[in-house]
Design an enzyme around this catalytic site. Structure first.
Site, mmCIF file in Angstrom:
data_model
loop_
_atom_site.group_PDB
_atom_site.id
_atom_site.type_symbol
_atom_site.label_atom_id
_atom_site.label_comp_id
_atom_site.label_asym_id
_atom_site.label_seq_id
_atom_site.Cartn_x
_atom_site.Cartn_y
_atom_site.Cartn_z
ATOM 1 N N ARG A 19 0.822 -1.208 0.000
ATOM 2 C CA ARG A 19 0.000 0.000 0.000
ATOM 3 C C ARG A 19 0.854 1.255 0.000
ATOM 4 O O ARG A 19 0.511 2.262 -0.634
ATOM 5 C CB ARG A 19 -0.950 -0.003 1.204
ATOM 6 C CG ARG A 19 -1.908 1.181 1.189
ATOM 7 C CD ARG A 19 -2.905 1.127 2.329
ATOM 8 N NE ARG A 19 -3.955 0.145 2.059
ATOM 9 C CZ ARG A 19 -4.158 -0.927 2.798
ATOM 10 N NH1 ARG A 19 -3.381 -1.175 3.835
ATOM 11 N NH2 ARG A 19 -5.124 -1.765 2.512
ATOM 12 N N ALA A 20 1.999 1.220 0.674
ATOM 13 C CA ALA A 20 2.867 2.393 0.731
ATOM 14 C C ALA A 20 3.349 2.782 -0.663
ATOM 15 O O ALA A 20 3.396 3.976 -1.009
ATOM 16 C CB ALA A 20 4.051 2.121 1.652
#
Length: 700
Positions: free
Chosen positions: A277-278
């Site tokens: 997700r980062a």
């Protein structure tokens, strides 16, 4: 919302990172929202409310409660299907979720009685519907119940809100700009929930006198004449509104090249963030930064700024780590790539940006230039707190009770009767503790410690609904309605259900408790290795309280009396900070510590009657100072036990000669006594008595 009621966004002084994070989400809502962390009184709420006035108007289907776009209406809209026709324009809404809101208020409520009796999906929209195509603002998001945060972030991630009630389902679109604000002193969000916010920013009041003066001057001017103040900033507001719209239009044309993607991947891998997700959020943020600057290519500076906004809250490895990012390491990773990025395009005449030339120069950053990385003020104070480092000390575990440093400090000298104050020592490494719970069945806030009747958990029975029905017990409802079908004239296959037939499910889960620590910091505990082991044990219990969603408080006693080192709070990292600085020395006023605990618990029962307390007394059981100190301590313990306070004594006595005073205290408190070694979950010494079994034995 009228201009006279809203403080202008461009009039906010400083707070560059917060304003930039909000603007980037306004340009690209797919970033996933922004979490604003900061102390009270830093204009968090004012700035968020000001943003909604800058968003472009939305065109909706007339009369649709779910703000459907007439050009592409939601096929699952409960108010649909919608006929073709012109839409109506209105300003983007900002829905605010209060801390005490129920799940039905957030996601909406389904009329179960009509659904069962008439087969009609009568649905009352919630805040997720009101925020569709607008802003959803959650103040004090860290104080929301976990189930509310889960529902909120699921809708933010999927763009859809679902309400499920016993097989009856309602779905509708819910896409919004999510903004959460919180004061870290009042407790942290879980790391997995932090990760669901796209960006995070830290805000703090400026320490620069000129900037503080400007803040006060503008606020007073606004309060005196809001309309005139808003008119003064109307040109800057309109310019910024146009720039947001232009950046939105440019965003699909922004090119995220392989070089930028490799930089993003290298940065996320270099900082060892979990999951992917980062990387995705950083890529979206970098693209939005390029669009905000009026460019179609993502540059290294965009990747750097995006990483500073999207990675700090994903770097936490335990609840006591402050969010942060090593900028030197970030630059080192980015500089390791060859300079293969395209040359930036020449800046146009409009790239000076809104706000820089305003009446008092307080508008947001312009021209695509990034705001200063050293915080909202101009004094160079870092915006992100440094991670607290605790020096490691070998041989300081609970079993380390021997050696030259483990000799106990004298209780008092013949001359003064007081041992000198010893400096604070570091805590030993924390460990996983055994669970201590409160006996009986509570009804407190959802958590993970003690048994309780909760909104979520396994179904144990049914009852008539109290207020609006939200948790239908279908079998019990059918059983209640079945005997009356002939009398009600049932002729078809459907079941005739009346309000009196409805039954709601009674569920049992676990609650969070108020864990109140009473820590002996007297001279008898001042041996360096012993106090290090004691602090390590309390730190371990604090970690356990964090994981079980407890409130915590801390009382220390030493010298002449006891003090509340930490009033009851949800911030376990505040407890860890107090523990780190705890000095030792002096007499042992055990009775004073217990009486202070009694007073704190009395006040907390008035504030939150449903949250049950668990008293954890960390001591060797000794008591000195004043006449008959042990007798007075026993009397105070019986006072707590008489009120039904669940207690556990952590016995810190070590050495070959033991007096067993902690065991006597445990008997007076009617609670179990565990040694530091027995407190460990992986200890070979079994914890024979839990709080529940001890209370049961006493009652028998």
């Amino acid at each position: 919302m009228t201009a006279s009621a809203t403080y202008p966004f461009t009039a906010v002084v400083g707070m560059d990172d917060m304003r930039l994070g909000l603007l980037l989400n306004a340009i690209s809502p797919s970033i996933g929202g922004v979490l604003v962390r900061g102390e009270k009184g830093t204009a968090k709420t004012t700035t968020v409310r000001a943003l909604s006035a800058l968003l472009p108007q939305v065109v909706t289907v007339p009369g649709c409660r779910f703000s459907c776009d007439p050009a592409a209406p939601d096929p699952t809209c409960p108010d649909g299907p919608h006929a073709d026709g012109p839409g109506e324009a209105r300003p983007a809404r900002m829905a605010e979720l209060p801390v005490g809101a129920s799940e039905d208020r957030l996601v909406g409520a389904l009329d179960i009685e009509r659904a069962l009796g008439e087969g009609v999906k009568a649905f009352e929209p919630g805040l997720l519907a009101a925020a569709h195509r607008g802003v959803l603002y959650v103040d004090e998001v860290n104080l929301l119940g976990d189930h509310l945060v889960d529902s909120l972030l699921d809708a933010a991630a999927t763009g859809v809100s679902s309400v499920e009630r016993e097989g009856v389902s309602v779905r509708h679109a819910s896409r919004f700009l999510l903004v959460g604000t919180m004061n870290p002193e009042e407790g942290e969000l879980r790391p997995q929930l932090l990760d669901r916010f796209g960006l995070t920013v830290e805000v703090a009041a400026s320490r620069e006198p000129d900037e503080r003066v400007e803040v006060v001057r503008r606020r007073l001017a606004f309060d005196e004449d809001p309309a005139a103040f808003a008119a003064k900033w109307s040109a800057e507001e309109e310019t910024l509104r146009e720039r947001i719209a232009a950046a939105r239009a440019l965003l699909p044309s922004v090119r995220l090249g392989d070089g930028a993607l490799r930089r993003i991947a290298a940065v996320c891998a270099g900082f060892e963030v979990d999951g992917m997700r980062a990387d995705i959020v950083t890529a979206r943020t970098a693209s939005a930064l390029a669009a905000w600057a009026g460019r179609t290519d993502v540059l290294t500076e965009d990747v750097r700024q995006a990483a500073l906004l999207s990675l700090p809250h994903r770097r936490r490895r335990n609840p006591f780590d402050a969010p942060g990012l090593d900028e030197d390491k970030l630059d080192e990773i980015l500089n390791s790539f060859e300079d293969d990025e395209p040359e930036p395009e020449p800046e146009g005449p409009d790239d000076d940006g809104p706000g820089d030339g305003g009446p008092e120069g307080g508008g947001p950053d312009g021209g695509g230039q990034q705001p200063p990385q050293d915080g909202p003020g101009s004094d160079g104070t870092p915006d992100v707190p440094q991670q607290r480092q605790e020096p490691a000390e070998s041989g300081t575990g609970p079993e380390s009770g021997s050696g030259s440093e483990s000799a106990e400090a004298p209780e008092g000298s013949p001359a003064t009767g007081e041992a000198p104050e010893a400096p604070a020592v570091a805590a030993s490494a924390p460990f996983r503790t055994r669970r201590l719970d409160v006996p009986g069945l509570g009804e407190g806030a959802d958590g993970r410690r003690s048994r309780a009747r909760t909104a979520h958990g396994r179904t144990t029975g049914s009852r008539r609904p109290r207020g609006a029905l939200s948790r239908l017990h279908l079998a019990a409802t059918v059983q209640a309605a079945a005997p009356h079908q002939r009398a009600r004239g049932r002729s078809g296959p459907g079941l005739l259900v009346r309000r009196d037939d409805l039954r709601e499910a009674v569920r049992e889960g676990r609650e969070g408790n108020l864990v109140l620590f009473v820590v002996d910091a007297s001279g008898s505990m001042a041996a360096r290795k012993r106090m290090s082991a004691v602090k390590g044990a309390v730190l371990s219990l604090l970690l356990d309280a964090y994981q079980r969603r407890d409130k915590i408080g801390m009382i220390t006693f030493r010298g002449a009396g006891a003090e509340v080192a930490l009033p009851p709070t949800s911030s376990v990292d505040a407890g860890a900070a107090r523990l780190e600085k705890l000095p030792t020395g002096g007499r042992t006023p055990l009775a004073a510590g217990l009486l202070r605990a009694h007073e704190v618990l009395r006040v907390e029962r008035l504030r939150d009657p449903s949250r049950r307390p668990l008293l954890v007394v960390v001591t060797d059981g000794r008591a000195t100072g004043g006449p008959e100190p042990l007798v007075r301590a026993a009397r105070a313990a019986r006072l707590l036990a008489g009120e039904g306070t669940a207690s556990v004594v952590v016995d810190c006595e070590q050495g070959p000669v033991r007096l067993g005073l902690a065991a006597e205290l445990g008997r007076e408190l009617r609670g179990p006594v565990v040694t530091l070694d027995e407190l460990r979950a992986d200890s070979i010494s079994a914890l024979v008595h839990t709080v529940r079994t001890t209370h049961t034995r006493r009652a028998a």
